[in-house]
Design a protein around this motif. Structure first.
Motif, PDB file in Angstrom:
ATOM      1  N   SER A  60       0.836  -1.210   0.000  1.00 58.00           N
ATOM      2  CA  SER A  60       0.000   0.000   0.000  1.00 58.00           C
ATOM      3  C   SER A  60       0.866   1.253   0.000  1.00 58.00           C
ATOM      4  CB  SER A  60      -0.928  -0.009   1.223  1.00 58.00           C
ATOM      5  OG  SER A  60      -1.745  -1.158   1.236  1.00 58.00           O
ATOM      6  N   LEU A  61       1.828   1.276  -0.878  1.00 58.78           N
ATOM      7  CA  LEU A  61       2.776   2.387  -0.896  1.00 58.78           C
ATOM      8  C   LEU A  61       2.098   3.699  -1.269  1.00 58.78           C
ATOM      9  CD1 LEU A  61       5.790   0.479  -2.382  1.00 58.78           C
ATOM     10  CD2 LEU A  61       5.857   1.835  -0.286  1.00 58.78           C
ATOM     11  N   LYS A  62       2.599   4.767  -0.678  1.00 64.99           N
ATOM     12  CA  LYS A  62       2.073   6.109  -0.884  1.00 64.99           C
ATOM     13  C   LYS A  62       3.174   7.009  -1.440  1.00 64.99           C
ATOM     14  CE  LYS A  62      -0.838   5.572   3.233  1.00 64.99           C
ATOM     15  NZ  LYS A  62      -1.197   6.140   4.552  1.00 64.99           N
ATOM     16  N   PRO A  63       2.819   8.069  -2.122  1.00 69.88           N
ATOM     17  CA  PRO A  63       3.847   8.994  -2.624  1.00 69.88           C
ATOM     18  C   PRO A  63       4.778   9.497  -1.517  1.00 69.88           C
ATOM     19  CG  PRO A  63       1.746   9.460  -3.665  1.00 69.88           C
ATOM     20  CD  PRO A  63       1.473   8.431  -2.611  1.00 69.88           C
ATOM     21  N   GLU A  64       4.263   9.655  -0.324  1.00 71.25           N
ATOM     22  CA  GLU A  64       5.107  10.141   0.776  1.00 71.25           C
ATOM     23  C   GLU A  64       6.121   9.099   1.262  1.00 71.25           C
ATOM     24  OE1 GLU A  64       1.743  10.216   0.588  1.00 71.25           O
ATOM     25  OE2 GLU A  64       0.837   9.852   2.573  1.00 71.25           O
ATOM     26  N   ASP A  65       6.035   7.879   0.749  1.00 72.12           N
ATOM     27  CA  ASP A  65       7.046   6.868   1.058  1.00 72.12           C
ATOM     28  C   ASP A  65       8.272   7.007   0.158  1.00 72.12           C
ATOM     29  OD1 ASP A  65       4.353   4.547   1.479  1.00 72.12           O
ATOM     30  OD2 ASP A  65       5.519   5.509   3.076  1.00 72.12           O
ATOM     31  N   THR A  66       8.194   7.895  -0.819  1.00 68.15           N
ATOM     32  CA  THR A  66       9.318   8.097  -1.726  1.00 68.15           C
ATOM     33  C   THR A  66      10.537   8.607  -0.975  1.00 68.15           C
ATOM     34  OG1 THR A  66       7.895   8.549  -3.629  1.00 68.15           O
ATOM     35  CG2 THR A  66      10.127   9.435  -3.704  1.00 68.15           C
ATOM     36  N   ALA A  67      11.647   7.907  -1.136  1.00 64.84           N
ATOM     37  CA  ALA A  67      12.879   8.264  -0.432  1.00 64.84           C
ATOM     38  C   ALA A  67      13.979   7.298  -0.847  1.00 64.84           C
ATOM     39  CB  ALA A  67      12.678   8.189   1.080  1.00 64.84           C
ATOM     40  N   VAL A  68      15.190   7.608  -0.427  1.00 62.29           N
ATOM     41  CA  VAL A  68      16.268   6.637  -0.493  1.00 62.29           C
ATOM     42  C   VAL A  68      16.220   5.827   0.801  1.00 62.29           C
ATOM     43  CG1 VAL A  68      18.746   6.260  -0.671  1.00 62.29           C
ATOM     44  CG2 VAL A  68      17.679   8.150  -1.928  1.00 62.29           C
TER      45      VAL A  68
END
Length: 129
Positions: free
Chosen positions: A85-93
């Motif tokens: 259930s990934l969200k855009p706010e999970d974007t990261a290294v």
């Protein structure tokens, strides 16, 4: 020498899943934890999840509870982070790290990144449509 190598990142649409892997070698201690951290552009590095050799206790950042799951193989050679259930706010290294001698702490995830002893290279996770 302790070495960690993270892999499994990529581009995924919102609601999708990814599984990150952290290959761990050279650890000869009984009391330690392996953690996953992430760092988005312009933000501080934060602990996402970790697992301890102390009874396999697991810890999660509040914003990922119920969506992410950390696990290991039997020999603790690989630590996985299943992200659903990934969200855009999970974007990261995303980085994996090891901390020695603190696996018994009540909340290992509260240990500041600077205190963690060993780090792997990062793997980019991008959640976007």
């Amino acid at each position: 020498e302790v070495q960690l190598q993270a892999s499994g990142g990529g581009l995924v649409q919102p609601g999708g899943s990814l599984r990150l892997s952290c290959a761990v070698s050279g650890v000869t201690f009984d009391d330690y934890a392996i953690g996953w951290f992430r760092q988005a552009p312009g933000k501080e590095r934060e602990g996402v999840s970790c697992i301890s050799t102390d009874k396999g206790r697991t810890f999660y950042l509040d914003s990922v509870k119920g969506r992410f799951s950390i696990s290991t193989d039997n020999a603790w050679n690989t630590v996985y982070l299943q992200m659903n259930s990934l969200k855009p706010e999970d974007t990261a290294v995303y980085y994996c790290a090891a901390v020695i001698g603190l696996g018994h702490l009540e909340n290992i995830l509260s240990v500041k990144p600077a205190t963690w002893d060993y780090w792997g290279q990062g793997t980019q996770v991008t959640v976007s449509s």
